[in-house]
Design a protein around this motif. Structure first.
Motif, PDB file in Angstrom:
ATOM      1  N   SER B  32       0.828  -1.201   0.000  1.00  0.00           N
ATOM      2  CA  SER B  32       0.000   0.000   0.000  1.00  0.00           C
ATOM      3  C   SER B  32       0.862   1.251   0.000  1.00  0.00           C
ATOM      4  O   SER B  32       0.644   2.178  -0.783  1.00  0.00           O
ATOM      5  CB  SER B  32      -0.897   0.028   1.244  1.00  0.00           C
ATOM      6  N   LEU B  36       1.222   4.127  -3.059  1.00  0.00           N
ATOM      7  CA  LEU B  36       0.922   5.521  -2.807  1.00  0.00           C
ATOM      8  C   LEU B  36       2.133   6.370  -3.167  1.00  0.00           C
ATOM      9  O   LEU B  36       2.023   7.412  -3.823  1.00  0.00           O
ATOM     10  CB  LEU B  36       0.543   5.729  -1.341  1.00  0.00           C
ATOM     11  N   GLY B  66      -5.609  11.342  -3.176  1.00  0.00           N
ATOM     12  CA  GLY B  66      -6.057  10.832  -1.882  1.00  0.00           C
ATOM     13  C   GLY B  66      -7.387  10.107  -1.991  1.00  0.00           C
ATOM     14  O   GLY B  66      -7.566   9.018  -1.443  1.00  0.00           O
ATOM     15  N   THR B  69      -6.915   6.843  -3.695  1.00  0.00           N
ATOM     16  CA  THR B  69      -6.359   5.839  -2.781  1.00  0.00           C
ATOM     17  C   THR B  69      -7.424   5.347  -1.802  1.00  0.00           C
ATOM     18  O   THR B  69      -7.525   4.161  -1.516  1.00  0.00           O
ATOM     19  CB  THR B  69      -5.176   6.444  -2.005  1.00  0.00           C
ATOM     20  N   ASP B 121      -5.212   1.423   3.102  1.00  0.00           N
ATOM     21  CA  ASP B 121      -5.248   2.336   1.947  1.00  0.00           C
ATOM     22  C   ASP B 121      -6.235   3.476   2.176  1.00  0.00           C
ATOM     23  O   ASP B 121      -5.954   4.629   1.873  1.00  0.00           O
ATOM     24  CB  ASP B 121      -5.687   1.577   0.689  1.00  0.00           C
ATOM     25  N   GLY B 125      -5.396   7.360   2.356  1.00  0.00           N
ATOM     26  CA  GLY B 125      -6.080   8.278   1.438  1.00  0.00           C
ATOM     27  C   GLY B 125      -6.636   9.485   2.175  1.00  0.00           C
ATOM     28  O   GLY B 125      -6.428  10.635   1.762  1.00  0.00           O
ATOM     29  N   ARG B 191      -7.441   8.565 -11.238  1.00  0.00           N
ATOM     30  CA  ARG B 191      -6.311   9.005 -10.427  1.00  0.00           C
ATOM     31  C   ARG B 191      -6.087  10.524 -10.577  1.00  0.00           C
ATOM     32  O   ARG B 191      -5.549  11.162  -9.684  1.00  0.00           O
ATOM     33  CB  ARG B 191      -5.081   8.239 -10.907  1.00  0.00           C
TER      34      ARG B 191
END
Lengths: 342, 261
Positions: B32, B36, B66, B69, B121, B125, B191
């Motif tokens: 994770s 990121l 964020g 994620t 995650d 985020g 994204r």
């Protein structure tokens, strides 16, 4: 009163669309581009009713439609045609009140969580069926005693043997004390001792709760031990519905005569008494027409050097095989030469 | 109430299951953080050369990352394990046991299991969103936070509805791995703010595979770029999709063939 008949099936049909594929790569490519579909009549115009507390055996070769019928009754499949009613519900609507009263056990599929001890699955089912705590404990204690589960409850399912797992599957399926049980080959792959245990257990459950049970099995011993009544299905059609013993009388118009001779025969004459199925040394087995059995036995005693003679019903496996052979012949005569699956 | 109890038992069991395999847990926390990191590096490199992505500044884009994620965590924790399980159950026929239970099948099918560590995650985020807000020196008004929450919930509902429709396809096609991969490909596009895409792509990402509702719109809400109407439209859209996906699921159930005996 219609409510007293838990299972009613009328003109039930279930057809599957199966896409057909020629063998090999070319066949696969063809079927990828354009699929040919054919209807397979898994269940074709079947009707029967089952009374409360009955144990009925479904017999038929692989692909005969036994399991499909069970699945329609359990509400898993939508019938193509006809009516199925279980406990006065239409199974395919899958009402909660209906599902609470039935259960489905399949020897080939498992609902227990693989990585956890069976107890966890039992608890999940207790919550799903909203079983009150005290009733859950009581039922579990009963089942634990009947099936000798105590040492298994805390082992992970993946570490259990096939037989142990089946016992836990049964427990998981019966915690809510269903009134109607659909058992699809519950003893498959088990050794003889375990088969006997499961059988005894099913009989016990039936007696205790007056549950209605439909059982399919490839082991005739299961059926002869548990069911008075059998329903024979082949190619989706119902061939026979009634007493298991009567089936033998109706289908097998013969009895089996076993004889032992005191001295070797001259090699002649045995055929005139009946159909010789086995002849080894001084022992022989003959199929003799049912009505003529006593005559034939008397004649044999008079004319042959006989040491011992017994008259028996032919083994039920043979009777069943004969049913299917007759059905196949009848189909051939009707000219139904369409290519069948399997 | 009953369903909440069921949910807690389901999740307890899932966690017990996860604990059977410890190494998996640690490996995935690393995964994770690594992913990121990559996402942030990508965005940072872009901003070394430009001041703005579309009309979004660096911290604003971070906010979208964020959200991306966050939803990725939610999907991986809640949706993917269930979808995977259902497909597997349809393939080997054990879905029978779901259908013979006196509980809504959609409920069991979509909430039966959770992979808890994937929620890491989601937490990361949220952290990133908070960090981005700090960078912007913006304190959202209560109304903006309200819009944000509505958008977030709508986004969750939309993602769920899409997954449900994908699972439903398994009743006909059995293997749908590629359909889920296709969805992931679209999701990847979320994204970045969808406003940086042009023409057809933007329309597709807003209305066909509505990724915009999941990442861009909640971020916009927090930044005060979205008004009441858009929020309501998003909400209505989510409700509509939920209903439609439920209908489709029920329709698809009729085609369950219950593999093998």
């Amino acid at each position: 009163m219609p409510g007293s008949i838990p299972i009613r099936v009328q003109n039930l049909c279930k057809y599957y669309q199966v896409h057909q594929k020629e063998p090999g790569l070319v066949g696969s490519l063809k079927s990828f581009v354009k699929r040919k579909y054919a209807d397979v009549k898994a269940v074709d115009d079947v009707s029967f009713t089952i009374d409360a507390g009955e144990i009925v055996g479904f017999l038929g070769p692989n692909g005969a439609g036994k399991t499909t019928t069970l699945k329609v009754l359990a509400g898993l499949l939508y019938p193509t045609n006809g009516v199925a009613r279980v406990l006065d519900f239409t199974p395919s609507e899958r009402r909660a009140a209906f599902l609470r009263q039935i259960t489905l056990v399949m020897g080939q599929k498992q609902q227990l969580a693989w990585d956890l001890p069976p107890m966890e699955t039992f608890l999940v089912n207790a919550a799903i069926y909203e079983i009150p705590d005290d009733q859950f404990k009581k039922t579990l204690a009963e089942l634990t005693e009947l099936l000798e589960l105590a040492p298994l409850l805390k082992k992970q399912v993946r570490k259990l043997s096939l037989g142990e797992r089946m016992k836990c599957e049964l427990t998981a399926a019966l915690l809510h004390r269903p009134k109607v049980l659909f058992l699809d080959e519950p003893t498959i792959g088990l050794d003889v001792t375990m088969q006997t245990k499961i059988r005894q257990f099913v009989a016990e459950y039936n007696a205790r709760y007056r549950a209605t049970i439909i059982l399919t099995s490839h082991y005739m011993a299961d059926v002869t031990a548990l069911c008075q009544r059998v329903i024979v299905i082949d190619h989706g059609k119902l061939l026979y519905d009634g007493d298991l013993k009567a089936l033998a009388e109706k289908i097998a118009p013969h009895k089996l005569v076993r004889v032992e001779f005191s001295q070797a025969l001259d090699g002649q004459r045995l055929e005139e008494f009946g159909e010789v199925v086995k002849m080894r040394g001084q022992r022989a087995e003959l199929l003799v027409p049912r009505d003529a059995t006593s005559d034939v036995a008397a004649r044999m005693l008079a004319q042959l050097p006989i040491a011992d003679v017994t008259i028996e019903e032919p083994p039920i496996e043979d009777v069943i095989t004969r049913v299917f052979e007759q059905a196949a012949r009848a189909r051939a005569e009707r000219g139904e030469a369409e290519e069948e699956e399997e | 109430m009953r369903y909440l109890r069921l949910l807690s038992i389901f999740y307890k069991n899932s966690i017990l299951k996860e604990l059977e395999y410890r190494a998996n847990f640690i490996a995935n926390v690393f995964m994770s953080i690594l992913w990121l990191g990559w996402a942030i590096v990508g965005v940072s490199v872009f901003f070394l050369h430009r001041d703005k992505m579309g009309d979004w500044t660096y911290p604003e884009v971070l906010m979208v990352v964020g959200l991306f994620t966050f939803f990725n965590g939610v999907m991986e924790a809640l949706l993917r394990p269930n979808v995977g399980a259902v497909i597997e159950q349809i393939r080997d026929g054990t879905f029978d046991f779901v259908l013979t239970k006196p509980v809504n099948a959609q409920f069991i099918a979509s909430l039966r299991s959770i992979i808890v560590w994937r929620l890491v995650d989601a937490v990361i985020g949220i952290g990133l969103i908070a960090y981005a807000l700090g960078q912007l020196r913006v304190t959202p008004t209560p109304t903006q936070i309200g819009f944000f929450v509505v958008m977030l919930l709508s986004g969750t509902a939309i993602v769920y509805a899409i997954w449900l429709v994908m699972v439903s396809f398994a009743f006909w096609f059995v293997r749908i791995d590629n359909i889920t991969e296709l969805f992931y490909a679209f999701y990847e596009a979320g994204r970045y703010p969808v406003t940086i895409y042009r023409g057809v792509v933007r329309v597709v990402l807003t209305y066909i595979v509505p990724i915009a509702f999941v990442t861009t719109f909640p971020a916009s809400a927090l930044l005060g770029r979205i008004d009441q109407t858009t929020t309501l439209v998003g909400f209505a859209f989510a409700i509509g999709l939920l209903i439609a996906s439920n209908r489709f699921w029920k329709f698809a159930l009729r085609y369950y063939a219950s593999a093998s005996s």
